[in-house]
Enzyme design. Structure first.
Site, PDB file in Angstrom:
ATOM      1  N   GLY A   1       0.636  -1.168   0.031  1.00  0.00           N
ATOM      2  CA  GLY A   1       0.079  -0.026  -0.036  1.00  0.00           C
ATOM      3  C   GLY A   1       0.855   1.225  -0.014  1.00  0.00           C
ATOM      4  O   GLY A   1       1.968   1.215  -0.575  1.00  0.00           O
ATOM      5  N   SER A   2       0.052   2.341   0.691  1.00  0.00           N
ATOM      6  CA  SER A   2       0.830   3.717   0.503  1.00  0.00           C
ATOM      7  C   SER A   2       2.149   3.866   0.964  1.00  0.00           C
ATOM      8  O   SER A   2       2.780   4.942   0.783  1.00  0.00           O
ATOM      9  CB  SER A   2      -0.219   4.619   0.956  1.00  0.00           C
ATOM     10  OG  SER A   2      -1.388   4.764   0.191  1.00  0.00           O
ATOM     11  N   VAL A   3       2.665   3.138   1.758  1.00  0.00           N
ATOM     12  CA  VAL A   3       4.145   3.284   2.430  1.00  0.00           C
ATOM     13  C   VAL A   3       5.071   3.247   1.104  1.00  0.00           C
ATOM     14  O   VAL A   3       6.055   3.725   1.134  1.00  0.00           O
ATOM     15  CB  VAL A   3       4.361   2.115   3.386  1.00  0.00           C
ATOM     16  CG1 VAL A   3       6.058   2.102   3.455  1.00  0.00           C
ATOM     17  CG2 VAL A   3       3.665   2.382   4.729  1.00  0.00           C
TER      18      VAL A   3
ATOM     19  N   LYS B   1       4.663   4.378  -1.679  1.00  0.00           N
ATOM     20  CA  LYS B   1       4.815   5.885  -2.245  1.00  0.00           C
ATOM     21  C   LYS B   1       5.988   6.659  -2.061  1.00  0.00           C
ATOM     22  O   LYS B   1       6.683   7.211  -3.058  1.00  0.00           O
ATOM     23  CB  LYS B   1       3.490   6.718  -2.043  1.00  0.00           C
ATOM     24  CG  LYS B   1       2.262   6.257  -2.411  1.00  0.00           C
ATOM     25  CD  LYS B   1       1.053   7.160  -1.630  1.00  0.00           C
ATOM     26  CE  LYS B   1      -0.396   6.275  -2.041  1.00  0.00           C
ATOM     27  NZ  LYS B   1      -1.379   7.052  -1.539  1.00  0.00           N
TER      28      LYS B   1
END
Length: 566
Positions: free
Chosen positions: A280-282, A284
């Site tokens: 997920g967004s980690v 990014k």
């Protein structure tokens, strides 16, 4: 007169007819007794024992002497030692196919008090032929502390088959048993009979990078969070940002290494290494790190973020509803915008995002010396489509294990250099021949130092009140860089996104001079859960504990101030 009798007997034994006594001994047989090596201890970085060998005994039998009363003796031993009656009975009976056999194991690694009590009960009942020998018992002073890393020893003294350091470094820890062989006659040892001895070689100690206190604390904080979220499992990892030393690698559920049989088999290994999930967004921050390194963007690059973004046959949304908003890339990280990340990632050349994710270690085992580690999944670049590029940029469509993700984020904390993580101090060789440890840790540059510093300042905005998604993860007096993560997970039954989530938080402090990197992931929480609200508090508590324990002072430099919107 008494002395004369003893003198005559001694002369008889030593000089007149020793061959006759030796012949009698040979008729009755030789006894070969193992001399157990003491297994090496497993120690934390400060020398505190996590696994050690303490006083214990093995219970052995002379089947020739126990055969006549085997049923009664077996009943006593089975009751007192909680053994299988029929298994004990078979060991106590003389095997007609092995004439002269005078030694049989009954039980190994029995606490000394328990073993002596059982033998005393047999002797009190009037039976002979059961005795004890030294046989160290494996003890785990911390119970569940680092149990998922250490593994456990089975009752027969063998390392478990499910994983752990006890298994992975068994050849080093076990040493080599010795053996003593001697002649017996009439059930007793003959003083002048044959006697040979090979002394045991004790095992070597294994020293870890783990800090026992940090490990204990991380496990307790993680347990509270997993139970509070009614989640399936969780992992928390703490690294020394500068060296890659693993200070804590916590799993929940865990087990008591002294009583592994009381826990489900699935809880006996390390999910932080064996479980794969979409981060997920980690992720990014890895995407932004590559863009900054390639000179494609700056933290102030402006992005117009629509409320939805069609990509191929899918539509990508943000986790929060909005009309068109105007964010800087610092704001994209602070607000964790999927759409903003996808738009920024379009500036990558074909295959370039894959190259950076590969350099950050995705799809590669960390190889810290534990069995059962998964590689994760970074799809081959030849299979990437426009949709793959889009979803991979914000952490969907790729899979990692928790230590892989912690190592990748630590590369940003370490100025753009990825350090292979270490669990073993110095240098050690696994039972399969792999050389691991701090002496073998390698470094490679993934992104430039300037790019890493820019990502770090962008991550500070995540923990900044009024700007980011997780101000509660900040620590008073310190500059904290962080990133939330919430990712859909693929269900095992439907092989599709089934509504379950993995929520996570990663970061480091002090942000401008990183000392510790912490990564937390909680799998399949129930109800309302998020990276900032569920994993963020675990991150903050572990990081604050580390800063306090190691007396890391605040840097007293101004925090990052980047525009979030334009």
């Amino acid at each position: 007169m008494v002395m004369s009798v003893f003198g005559v007997r001694l002369v008889q034994l030593q000089g007149l007819d020793p061959k006759a006594y030796a012949a009698k001994a040979n008729a009755e047989g030789l006894v070969s007794v193992p001399l157990s090596a003491t297994r090496g201890s497993i120690l934390d970085r400060n020398g505190a024992p996590l696994a050690e060998s303490v006083s214990g005994l093995m219970i052995v039998a002379d089947p020739k002497r126990t055969n006549a009363h085997a049923e009664d003796i077996a009943r006593i031993l089975a009751t007192r030692l909680h053994l299988d009656y029929f298994d004990v009975l078979g060991r106590l009976r003389e095997d007609p196919n092995k004439p002269g056999a005078r030694f049989a194991y009954v039980a190994r690694r029995v606490p000394a008090t328990t073993a002596r009590s059982a033998v005393a009960a047999i002797e009190k009942a009037g039976f002979k032929g059961v005795d004890t020998r030294l046989d160290p018992v494996r003890d785990y002073p911390g119970g569940d502390v680092a149990a998922n890393l250490i593994g456990y020893m089975k009752a027969d003294g063998q390392a478990d088959t499910g994983g752990g350091l006890e298994r992975s470094f068994d050849a080093m820890l076990a040493g080599k048993d010795g053996r003593e062989t001697y002649e017996v006659g009439g059930g007793n040892r003959i003083p002048l009979g044959e006697n040979t001895e090979v002394k045991p070689v004790n095992g070597k100690n294994l020293t870890l990078t783990i800090d026992r206190d940090v490990q204990w604390y991380a496990q307790r904080v993680l347990r509270t969070a997993v139970q509070g979220a009614k989640a399936e499992s969780g992992a928390a990892i703490a690294l020394d940002s500068r060296t890659g030393d693993i200070l804590a690698l916590a799993d929940y559920p865990t087990f008591d290494a002294n009583q592994p049989g009381q826990s489900p088999e699935d809880d006996l290994g390390s999910r932080a290494l064996s479980n794969v999930y979409e981060p997920g967004s980690v992720e990014k921050v890895l995407t932004m790190g590559g863009l900054l390194d390639a000179g494609k963007v700056t933290p102030r690059t402006k992005v117009r973020v629509p409320k939805a973004l069609p990509v191929a046959d899918r539509v990508i949304h943000d986790y929060f509803p909005h009309d068109t908003i105007r964010l800087t890339l610092a704001g994209v990280i602070a607000k964790s915008s999927n759409i903003g990340t996808v738009l920024a990632a379009r500036q990558y050349a074909p295959g370039q995002l894959w190259k950076y994710l590969d350099l950050f270690g995705l799809g590669h085992r960390t190889d810290i010396g534990l069995p059962g580690e998964t590689r994760g999944l970074l799809p081959d670049p030849s299979t990437w489509t426009q949709l793959t590029q889009a979803t991979a940029s914000f952490g969907q469509g790729v899979s990692v294990n928790a230590l892989q993700m912690a190592t990748a984020v630590n590369a940003i904390a370490n100025g753009g250099e990825l350090i292979t993580p270490s669990l073993i101090q110095g240098r050690a060789v696994t039972s399969t021949g792999n050389v691991v440890g701090t002496d073998t840790a390698s470094r490679r540059r993934v992104i430039s130092q300037q790019a890493a510093e820019k990502v770090s300042r962008m991550m500070e905005m995540v923990t900044t009140e009024g700007a980011g998604t997780a101000p509660g993860a900040g620590i008073a007096g310190y500059r904290v860089a962080g990133k939330t993560g919430t990712a859909q997970q693929v269900g095992g039954t439907c092989k599709c996104y089934d509504g379950s989530l993995a929520v996570s938080f990663a970061g480091f402090a002090p942000a401008d001079n990183p000392r510790f990197t912490v990564y937390v992931v909680i799998q399949k929480p129930q109800g309302s859960a998020s990276g900032g609200g569920t994993a963020g508090p675990v991150f903050r508590k572990i990081l604050a504990y580390l800063l306090q324990k190691y007396a890391v002072p605040p840097t007293n430099t101004p925090p990052a101030r980047l525009p979030v919107e334009w």
